[in-house]
Design a protein around this motif. Structure first.
Motif, PDB file in Angstrom:
ATOM      1  N   GLN A   1      24.071  -4.019   8.017  1.00  0.00           N
ATOM      2  CA  GLN A   1      23.285  -3.899   6.758  1.00  0.00           C
ATOM      3  C   GLN A   1      22.717  -4.739   5.765  1.00  0.00           C
ATOM      4  O   GLN A   1      24.048  -4.853   4.842  1.00  0.00           O
ATOM      5  N   VAL A   2      21.587  -5.384   5.734  1.00  0.00           N
ATOM      6  CA  VAL A   2      21.166  -6.081   4.295  1.00  0.00           C
ATOM      7  C   VAL A   2      20.508  -5.611   3.553  1.00  0.00           C
ATOM      8  O   VAL A   2      19.503  -4.531   4.038  1.00  0.00           O
ATOM      9  N   TYR A   3      20.718  -5.761   2.537  1.00  0.00           N
ATOM     10  CA  TYR A   3      19.190  -4.768   1.098  1.00  0.00           C
ATOM     11  C   TYR A   3      18.720  -5.531   0.447  1.00  0.00           C
ATOM     12  O   TYR A   3      18.260  -6.799   0.950  1.00  0.00           O
ATOM     13  N   GLU A   4      17.858  -5.403   0.047  1.00  0.00           N
ATOM     14  CA  GLU A   4      16.933  -5.979  -1.529  1.00  0.00           C
ATOM     15  C   GLU A   4      16.923  -4.799  -3.076  1.00  0.00           C
ATOM     16  O   GLU A   4      17.460  -3.687  -2.469  1.00  0.00           O
ATOM     17  N   THR A   5      17.340  -5.330  -4.241  1.00  0.00           N
ATOM     18  CA  THR A   5      17.442  -4.329  -4.572  1.00  0.00           C
ATOM     19  C   THR A   5      15.976  -4.616  -5.797  1.00  0.00           C
ATOM     20  O   THR A   5      15.205  -5.915  -6.091  1.00  0.00           O
ATOM     21  N   GLY A   6      15.220  -3.596  -5.701  1.00  0.00           N
ATOM     22  CA  GLY A   6      13.890  -3.514  -6.638  1.00  0.00           C
ATOM     23  C   GLY A   6      13.501  -2.431  -7.880  1.00  0.00           C
ATOM     24  O   GLY A   6      14.241  -1.807  -7.884  1.00  0.00           O
ATOM     25  N   ILE A   7      13.332  -3.175  -8.129  1.00  0.00           N
ATOM     26  CA  ILE A   7      12.806  -2.985 -10.398  1.00  0.00           C
ATOM     27  C   ILE A   7      11.803  -2.512 -10.218  1.00  0.00           C
ATOM     28  O   ILE A   7      10.199  -3.229  -9.510  1.00  0.00           O
ATOM     29  N   LYS A   8      11.347  -1.135 -10.948  1.00  0.00           N
ATOM     30  CA  LYS A   8       9.903  -0.991 -10.246  1.00  0.00           C
ATOM     31  C   LYS A   8       9.710  -0.185 -12.129  1.00  0.00           C
ATOM     32  O   LYS A   8      10.454   0.256 -12.406  1.00  0.00           O
ATOM     33  N   GLU A   9       8.602  -0.037 -12.579  1.00  0.00           N
ATOM     34  CA  GLU A   9       7.940   0.046 -13.600  1.00  0.00           C
ATOM     35  C   GLU A   9       6.399   1.231 -13.671  1.00  0.00           C
ATOM     36  O   GLU A   9       6.019   0.908 -12.191  1.00  0.00           O
ATOM     37  N   VAL A  10       6.627   2.215 -14.556  1.00  0.00           N
ATOM     38  CA  VAL A  10       4.981   2.408 -14.729  1.00  0.00           C
ATOM     39  C   VAL A  10       4.673   2.377 -15.825  1.00  0.00           C
ATOM     40  O   VAL A  10       5.445   2.528 -16.997  1.00  0.00           O
ATOM     41  N   ILE A  11       2.906   1.535 -15.531  1.00  0.00           N
ATOM     42  CA  ILE A  11       2.482   0.932 -16.796  1.00  0.00           C
ATOM     43  C   ILE A  11       1.582   1.731 -17.395  1.00  0.00           C
ATOM     44  O   ILE A  11       0.415   2.325 -15.973  1.00  0.00           O
ATOM     45  N   GLU A  12       1.240   2.025 -18.754  1.00  0.00           N
ATOM     46  CA  GLU A  12       0.039   2.792 -18.443  1.00  0.00           C
ATOM     47  C   GLU A  12      -0.855   1.831 -19.673  1.00  0.00           C
ATOM     48  O   GLU A  12      -0.435   1.152 -20.123  1.00  0.00           O
ATOM     49  N   LEU A  13      -2.349   1.724 -19.361  1.00  0.00           N
ATOM     50  CA  LEU A  13      -2.886   1.176 -19.583  1.00  0.00           C
ATOM     51  C   LEU A  13      -4.227   1.914 -20.520  1.00  0.00           C
ATOM     52  O   LEU A  13      -4.319   2.808 -20.188  1.00  0.00           O
ATOM     53  N   PRO A  14      -5.136   0.704 -20.461  1.00  0.00           N
ATOM     54  CA  PRO A  14      -6.152   1.012 -21.286  1.00  0.00           C
ATOM     55  C   PRO A  14      -7.349   1.474 -20.240  1.00  0.00           C
ATOM     56  O   PRO A  14      -6.950   1.480 -18.861  1.00  0.00           O
ATOM     57  N   GLU A  15      -8.196   2.182 -21.106  1.00  0.00           N
ATOM     58  CA  GLU A  15      -9.636   3.011 -19.558  1.00  0.00           C
ATOM     59  C   GLU A  15      -9.252   2.173 -18.792  1.00  0.00           C
ATOM     60  O   GLU A  15     -10.526   2.175 -17.453  1.00  0.00           O
ATOM     61  N   THR A  16      -9.985   0.154 -19.173  1.00  0.00           N
ATOM     62  CA  THR A  16     -10.620  -0.202 -18.107  1.00  0.00           C
ATOM     63  C   THR A  16     -10.171  -0.002 -17.036  1.00  0.00           C
ATOM     64  O   THR A  16     -10.463  -0.732 -15.551  1.00  0.00           O
ATOM     65  N   GLY A  17      -8.126  -0.099 -17.088  1.00  0.00           N
ATOM     66  CA  GLY A  17      -7.251  -0.460 -16.246  1.00  0.00           C
ATOM     67  C   GLY A  17      -7.315  -1.979 -14.869  1.00  0.00           C
ATOM     68  O   GLY A  17      -7.952  -2.773 -15.888  1.00  0.00           O
ATOM     69  N   ALA A  18      -6.866  -1.473 -13.915  1.00  0.00           N
ATOM     70  CA  ALA A  18      -6.268  -2.710 -13.626  1.00  0.00           C
ATOM     71  C   ALA A  18      -6.739  -3.449 -12.687  1.00  0.00           C
ATOM     72  O   ALA A  18      -6.809  -4.398 -11.518  1.00  0.00           O
TER      73      ALA A  18
END
Length: 555
Positions: A210-227
Motif C-alpha cells: 500500500q502507498v499513501y499521500e499525506t493530506g493537510i486540510k483547512e477550513v477558512i472563513e471568508l468575507p461575504e464575497t466568498g471565493a
C-alpha cells in the motif's frame, strides 16, 4: 503483574467509527430488525466522540448512503454545499492553466461537499438511535485470537491511567476484552491493528505494498464575497506547483457554504527528495497567486491532517478471514481516479454487513462463511472503477515525462495502459540520500502570518489536539541511536520535516555536541505519516489513551 480484565461479548464488533463501520453497523441492524433477530452490535472509536478524528477533503457521491437509507435528506444529512461544477488547473509558479477537457471521472455535479467529521457524527447518532452500542474513547490496542491462532475473536482495548513509565496511577483502569463472533476492522488508512492481522492471517500475500499521500486540510472563513462566483464551478482541483510536473500530489478548493472554503494539499509519500516537507508544500500552494487571491482575506478556523490510501486495486488485501473482515480505507478501498473514498468505504461496510448477517444465520463465520462480501465487491461498479485506476498511482510515481505517456495510454485503454500491472514500491523505500537531493527554491510569500497562513504548531492548536502529558509515549522509536547516526547522516532526519504536527525535533547541545531526536507526542495529529515514511521502519505509531488526539468539528 497479571491483570484481571473484564470480558464483554458481542455478536459483531466494529473497530473504528468512520463511514465504513457505521454504514456496516446500521445495515446489520436493519437486517436483524427485518428478521426480528436479536443481535448485540458494538462500534468502538478511539476518539473522544464519533467524528473527532475524521478529516478529509470530501466530495461525496451519495449513492451508497441512498442505498443504505433512501430518506437520508429527510434524516438531516449534513452537507456543506452541492457541487455546481468542477474545474481542473495546472499551476506553474505564477499562473493557473485551466484544463480544456475535464476527465470523465472528475464530473461531480450534483454531488455534495461534506465535512467528514460532521458526516461521521451524524451517522454515529443514527447508529445509537437504532440501538447499536457506540463506545467512544476506547482504543483497540491488541487483536484477540483463538488458542490455535487461526481465528480472530475480538479486540482488547487500551489501559487507562498509566504514567510515563507505564505504571498504574491511582485512577488506573485496565482495558477490556471485547469478544465477538465477527470483528470488522475499519480503522482508516494505516490502522494500528491492521498490520498484525494482515501478518497473522496473510492478508497481503501476492499483493503490492500500500502507498499513501499525506493530506493537510483547512477550513477558512471568508468575507461575504466568498471565493467562488455564484454561477461557476465551486469545486477546483490543482496539479503542478509546488510539487512540479514529476511528483505526485495536488491541491483542492471546495465551497463549504456560509462563506467558508475547504482547502487542502496532498503530497504522495513516495517522494525521493529527503528535504520535502508536506506542510511546507501546503503553505507554498496557498501562496500561489491564483490561490492566494481567493483565500488571503480569510482566516483559518480549523486544520487537520491525515494519510490517504492511494495504492489502488493491486494493494487491496484479502478482505475476509476466520471471524473477521477488513473494510474501507483500512483495506485501501478508494476510487483513485475519482479522488473519492467515502462512498466506497460505505459500500464496503454495507456489503460486509450483509455477508455477516448471512454467516450468522448459517452459523458459519469462517472465511468461507463470510465470502459473500468479496464476491459482491468483485461484481460491483465500484470494483470496476477501482480496477480502471489500477495503474494510475504507479504511473504518477514516475519522475520523468514518461509518466504522462503512461497516464494517457491508461485513459484510453480503460486502465491497462502500456504495462499491466505496473509495480508499486513502499513509501519507506523511495528516499534518496540527502546528498543527492535537489534543494528546492524557497518561496518568500509562503510565510505564516497567523491568520490565513498558519505554522505547524498553530495548526495543531486549531485541530484541538490534546494528549495527557504524563502517559507512555504512543510513538515508539525503536533505536534512538540510529536517529542521530545513520538516519541523520544519510537522510537528515526526515521525520523532522514530514510530520505535520512538529512531533519530531532534532537537538544538538551547544556545549557537549550531544545529539538527540526530541519527541513531542502531545502534538500528534494521528496522521500516521511517520509510521509510513520512516526509511528504516524505526518508528511505530500506536494508539494513545482512548479519547485523546484531535477534536475535529468541520474538516
Amino acid at each position: 503483574m497479571t491483570l484481571e480484565r473484564e470480558t464483554i461479548p458481542f455478536d459483531v464488533l466494529f473497530v473504528g467509527a468512520g463511514p465504513a463501520c457505521l454504514a456496516g453497523a446500521i445495515r446489520l441492524k436493519q437486517l436483524a430488525d427485518e428478521k426480528s433477530m436479536e443481535l448485540e452490535i458494538a462500534v468502538i472509536e478511539k476518539g473522544s466522540e464519533v467524528g473527532a478524528h475524521a478529516v478529509s477533503g470530501a466530495i461525496f457521491d451519495p449513492c451508497a448512503l441512498q442505498a443504505l437509507m433512501p430518506d437520508f435528506l429527510e434524516k438531516g444529512f449534513p452537507f456543506e454545499a452541492v457541487v455546481r461544477g468542477d474545474a481542473l488547473y495546472y499551476l506553474t509558479a505564477d499562473k493557473a492553466i485551466a484544463a480544456p477537457i475535464l476527465p470523465r471521472y472528475l464530473h461531480n455535479q450534483g454531488f455534495y461537499v461534506v465535512s467528514l467529521s460532521r458526516l461521521s457524527r451524524w451517522m454515529g447518532a443514527l447508529a445509537e438511535e437504532a440501538g447499536i452500542n457506540v463506545f467512544c474513547g476506547f482504543a483497540g490496542k491488541e487483536v484477540l485470537y483463538s488458542e490455535d491462532g487461526t481465528r480472530v475473536i475480538g479486540v482488547r482495548t487500551g489501559d487507562k491511567g498509566l504514567d510515563k513509565d507505564g505504571l498504574p496511577k491511582a485512577n488506573f483502569e485496565p482495558g477490556a476484552d471485547l469478544t465477538a463472533n465477527v470483528t470488522v476492522f475499519g480503522e482508516g488508512a494505516r490502522g494500528s491493528l491492521y498490520p498484525d492481522v494482515a501478518r497473522r492471517m496473510r492478508l497481503e500475500d501476492h499483493r503490492m505494498p500500500q502507498v499513501y499521500e499525506t493530506g493537510i486540510k483547512e477550513v477558512i472563513e471568508l468575507p461575504e464575497t466568498g471565493a467562488f462566483p455564484s454561477d461557476g464551478p465551486n469545486v477546483m482541483h490543482f496539479l503542478g506547483y509546488p510539487l512540479g510536473p514529476f511528483r505526485a500530489g495536488g491541491g483542492f478548493l471546495y465551497d463549504m457554504g456560509e462563506n467558508r472554503i475547504g482547502i487542502g494539499y496532498l503530497t504522495a509519500l513516495g517522494y525521493e527528495d529527503a528535504r520535502i516537507d508536506p506542510y511546507g508544500m501546503f503553505l507554498r500552494f496557498k501562496s500561489h497567486p491564483f490561490i492566494r487571491s481567493r483565500i488571503s482575506s480569510g482566516k483559518v478556523i480549523e486544520q487537520g491532517a491525515r494519510t490517504v490510501s492511494v495504492g489502488g486495486f493491486h494493494t487491496i488485501p484479502k478482505l475476509v478471514m476466520n471471524g473477521g473482515l477488513i473494510v474501507g480505507a483500512s483495506a485501501g478501498i478508494h476510487d483513485v481516479l475519482g479522488l473519492k473514498g467515502i462512498h466506497a468505504a460505505m459500500y464496503s461496510g454495507i456489503w460486509a454487513a450483509e455477508a455477516i448477517f448471512q454467516a450468522l444465520q448459517s452459523g458459519d463465520t469462517s472465511e468461507a462463511g463470510l465470502s459473500a462480501y468479496p464476491k459482491v465487491f468483485e461484481t460491483s461498479k465500484l470494483h470496476a472503477a477501482i480496477f480502471e485506476g489500477r495503474n494510475t498511482t504507479a504511473a504518477l510515481a514516475k519522475t520523468n515525462p514518461v509518466r504522462y505517456l503512461f497516464l494517457g495510454a491508461q485513459y484510453v485503454t480503460g486502465g491497462k495502459g502500456l504495462r499491466d500491472p505496473m509495480w508499486l514500491h513502499a513509501d519507506a523505500e523511495t528516499l534518496k540520500p540527502i546528498s543527492e537531493a535537489e534543494q528546492a527554491p524557497g518561496d518568500p510569500s509562503a510565510q505564516p502570518d497567523g491568520v490565513w497562513m498558519v505554522d505547524k504548531l498553530t495548526g495543531v492548536y486549531l485541530s484541538r489536539t490534546h494528549h495527557r502529558e504524563d502517559q507512555p509515549s504512543h510513538l515508539i522509536i525503536h533505536d534512538s541511536k540510529l536517529c542521530i547516526t545513520t538516519c541523520l547522516e544519510r537522510y537528515g532526519n526526515p521525520c523532522t520535516r514530514f510530520c505535520p504536527g512538529q512531533v519530531y525535533e532534532y537537538h544538538e547541545h551547544p556545549e557537549t555536541g550531544a545529539r538527540e531526536i526530541k519527541l513531542n507526542p502531545s502534538n500528534c495529529l494521528h496522521c500516521k505519516t511517520c509510521d509510513i515514511k520512516d526509511p528504516f521502519g524505526n518508528i511505530t505509531w500506536t494508539c494513545p489513551e482512548g479519547g485523546e488526539g484531535p477534536e475535529y468539528r468541520m474538516v
